[in-house]
Structures are given as C-alpha cells and as structure tokens.
Design an enzyme around this catalytic site. Structure first.
Site, PDB file in Angstrom:
ATOM      1  N   ASP A 144      44.707  34.231  33.115  1.00 24.83           N
ATOM      2  CA  ASP A 144      45.369  33.673  34.296  1.00 24.83           C
ATOM      3  C   ASP A 144      45.208  32.144  34.333  1.00 24.83           C
ATOM      4  O   ASP A 144      45.730  31.480  35.235  1.00 24.83           O
ATOM      5  CB  ASP A 144      44.908  34.346  35.595  1.00 24.83           C
ATOM      6  N   SER A 145      44.535  31.583  33.327  1.00 20.40           N
ATOM      7  CA  SER A 145      44.597  30.134  33.105  1.00 20.40           C
ATOM      8  C   SER A 145      46.054  29.718  32.921  1.00 20.40           C
ATOM      9  O   SER A 145      46.387  28.528  33.019  1.00 20.40           O
ATOM     10  CB  SER A 145      43.763  29.732  31.874  1.00 20.40           C
ATOM     11  N   ASP A 201      44.656  39.280  31.792  1.00 19.96           N
ATOM     12  CA  ASP A 201      43.883  39.153  33.033  1.00 19.96           C
ATOM     13  C   ASP A 201      44.560  39.887  34.181  1.00 19.96           C
ATOM     14  O   ASP A 201      45.790  39.788  34.357  1.00 19.96           O
ATOM     15  CB  ASP A 201      43.770  37.679  33.424  1.00 19.96           C
ATOM     16  N   LYS A 222      41.189  42.300  31.653  1.00 26.06           N
ATOM     17  CA  LYS A 222      39.955  41.607  32.054  1.00 26.06           C
ATOM     18  C   LYS A 222      39.997  41.396  33.556  1.00 26.06           C
ATOM     19  O   LYS A 222      41.060  41.089  34.114  1.00 26.06           O
ATOM     20  CB  LYS A 222      39.828  40.266  31.332  1.00 26.06           C
ATOM     21  N   GLU A 273      37.497  39.759  36.972  1.00 27.35           N
ATOM     22  CA  GLU A 273      36.355  38.908  37.305  1.00 27.35           C
ATOM     23  C   GLU A 273      35.435  39.565  38.329  1.00 27.35           C
ATOM     24  O   GLU A 273      35.915  40.123  39.323  1.00 27.35           O
ATOM     25  CB  GLU A 273      36.848  37.571  37.894  1.00 27.35           C
ATOM     26  N   GLU A 280      31.063  32.858  31.798  1.00 29.56           N
ATOM     27  CA  GLU A 280      31.656  31.521  31.961  1.00 29.56           C
ATOM     28  C   GLU A 280      30.667  30.554  32.633  1.00 29.56           C
ATOM     29  O   GLU A 280      30.154  30.831  33.727  1.00 29.56           O
ATOM     30  CB  GLU A 280      32.955  31.623  32.795  1.00 29.56           C
TER      31      GLU A 280
HETATM   32  O1  KIV Z   1      42.098  32.798  32.215  1.00 34.95           O
HETATM   33  C1  KIV Z   1      41.480  32.548  31.176  1.00 34.95           C
HETATM   34  O2  KIV Z   1      42.017  31.923  30.266  1.00 34.95           O
HETATM   35  C2  KIV Z   1      40.103  33.032  31.082  1.00 34.95           C
HETATM   36  C3  KIV Z   1      39.119  32.440  30.136  1.00 34.95           C
HETATM   37  C4  KIV Z   1      37.905  33.240  29.947  1.00 34.95           C
HETATM   38  C5  KIV Z   1      39.466  31.648  29.028  1.00 34.95           C
HETATM   39  O3  KIV Z   1      39.751  33.883  31.810  1.00 34.95           O
END
Ligand code: KIV
Length: 259
Positions: free
Chosen positions: A43-44, A82, A110, A112, A177
């Site tokens: 989500d970057s 993400d 993924k 968080e 992170e």
């Molecule tokens: O959103 C992202 O790019 C990430 C990182 C761990 C690089 O979550």
C-alpha cells in the site's frame, strides 16, 4: 505453491529472502527476471505511485488494479498484496477482502498489526498471510510520524510476544518495520518463519524495500534507513530534457518513422 513451507525451508537452510515492491507490469517483470524472491504490491502504492502523503487512503480497488498488472508480469515468483487500511477490522471483513486479493492474483496477503484472529481465519481458509509488526504505516497519523519501535523493555516485550502470536496464528513470514536491531535479531532467533526487515538492521532473515526508494526514483523523499543503490531520477530527467530540446530544435536525431 506452498509459500510457508518454502519460506521455512529457506530459513532452515540459511537462505535469506530478498523482497521488493512492484505496482506495474514492467517493474514486476524486471524484478522477477532479476531473481527477486517475492514481490509485494504494497500500500506504499499510495505514496510512491499515487502521490498521497501516506498509505491510509489507499483502497482495495486500487490495490486490485495494480495487483492485476503485476500478476501479468510474473510467472513463478510469489506475489503478495497488502490489505489496505480499514479492510480487515474484523476477521470476517479480513476474509472477504483477502478473497478479493486472491481472486485478483495474490499468492499471499499482508496485514499490519497484532491481529491473530484475522490471521487465523484467513489461514484456516487456505490464504497465506504475511504479518507486519513494529512501525505500522497505517497508524502513522495517530502516531505523528515514523518512529523506531522496541526502544523500551515493555515495548520490545510486547512486539516479541505479538511476533510469537502471529506465528502461532499461522503467518508464513513476518515483516518488521523500523524495529531496534537487538529486538529484530531476537525475534528472528525465536521464530521458525522468516523475519523480513525494513529499517530494522541486518539480523533479520531477509529484507524488503520500496522499489522506487531503492532505485532513487523519488529524490524528494527517502526514508532515513534507505541507501538507494542508484539514482534513476537523474538519467530519467536527462533523457526527457534531451528529447524536449531535440523536439523544439526539430532535430533529425528523433526517429519519427523516417530513417
Ligand atoms: O506497503 C509497503 O510497501 C510495505 C513495505 C513493508 C515495504 O508494506
């Protein structure tokens, strides 16, 4: 593909993981051809592609749009995506959201934070999950910035315990992170699944970076822990400036279909 088994085997054999992010077809294809171990549609995306100030406004539809492009560029390497902010508040919501990512081509998702219930439900439904602890970018607004985690004993203990809980819930790997190096080393020692560091020192079982940071594509913003391997912004702008100059001059060097 059994990602978790492969990752645990790699850790047992001492093979470190090199992961990067991608958001489009050509980058994904170049990353796979370069030998990367896993590609994350992070989500970057919000910050490095969409020009947003953080990752919080990224939507599931936006991740899906970019995930499909990445998927078209990748043959064998696992592609993870993400779950964006607010798409996994309950285990049921997490399952619905994760299923959409899997349908769009994700081999793993993924999410968080210390959310073992969400993770356990996804894993029991056959979805591979990567955990993410330490600095959680989806919480940057309430935390007022990107701060290093695990500096105090109580915070370090909480992150270590959460890491063990996420492994027990079934994660296949854990991103750490901006975590103190002594802590990321200890977590890596205690877990069977690989830890993937970002700004967490060199003792994790692998590393992940945001690809435009690695390539120096965004000179206006670079996290303190990133050492760019190159500076692609300079040749990019040099090529564009040369093209502009030649076009304005009517230069015969431009190939417009006439040799
Ligand atoms: O959103 C992202 O790019 C990430 C990182 C761990 C690089 O979550």
């Amino acid at each position: 593909m059994n990602i978790k088994e492969n990752l645990i085997t790699a850790k047992t054999l001492g093979r470190r993981q090199a992961w990067l992010t991608a958001y489009d077809y050509p980058s994904a294809r170049l990353l796979e051809e370069s030998g990367i171990d896993l590609i994350l549609v992070g989500d970057s995306l919000g910050m490095v592609v969409l020009g947003q100030k953080d990752t919080i406004d990224v939507t599931l539809d936006e991740i899906i749009h970019h995930l499909k492009a990445v998927r078209r560029g990748v043959k064998l390497v696992p592609v993870a995506a993400d779950l964006p902010f607010n798409t996994y508040q309950t285990p049921e919501q997490a399952l619905n959201s994760a299923r959409l990512l899997v349908e769009a081509g994700a081999d793993a998702v993924k999410l968080e934070g210390p959310l073992p219930d969400q993770i356990a439900l996804l894993v029991s439904n056959g979805i591979e999950v990567i955990g993410h602890l330490g600095m959680l970018p989806q919480h940057v607004r309430e935390e007022g910035g990107y701060h290093r985690k695990g500096k105090t004993e109580s915070e370090a203990e909480a992150i270590l315990q959460a890491s063990l809980d996420l492994q027990a819930a079934g994660c296949c790997a854990l991103v750490l992170e901006i975590v103190e190096e002594t802590l990321s080393e200890e977590i890596s020692r205690q877990l069977d699944i690989p830890t993937i560091g970002i700004g967490s020192g060199s003792k994790c079982d692998g590393q992940i970076l945001v690809t435009p940071d690695l390539l120096g594509l965004q000179p206006w913003f670079r996290p303190a822990f990133v050492k760019s391997k190159t500076d692609l912004a300079t040749p990019f702008q040099a090529a564009v400036r040369e093209y502009i100059r030649e076009t304005k001059e009517g230069s015969p060097k431009l190939n417009n279909g006439h040799d």
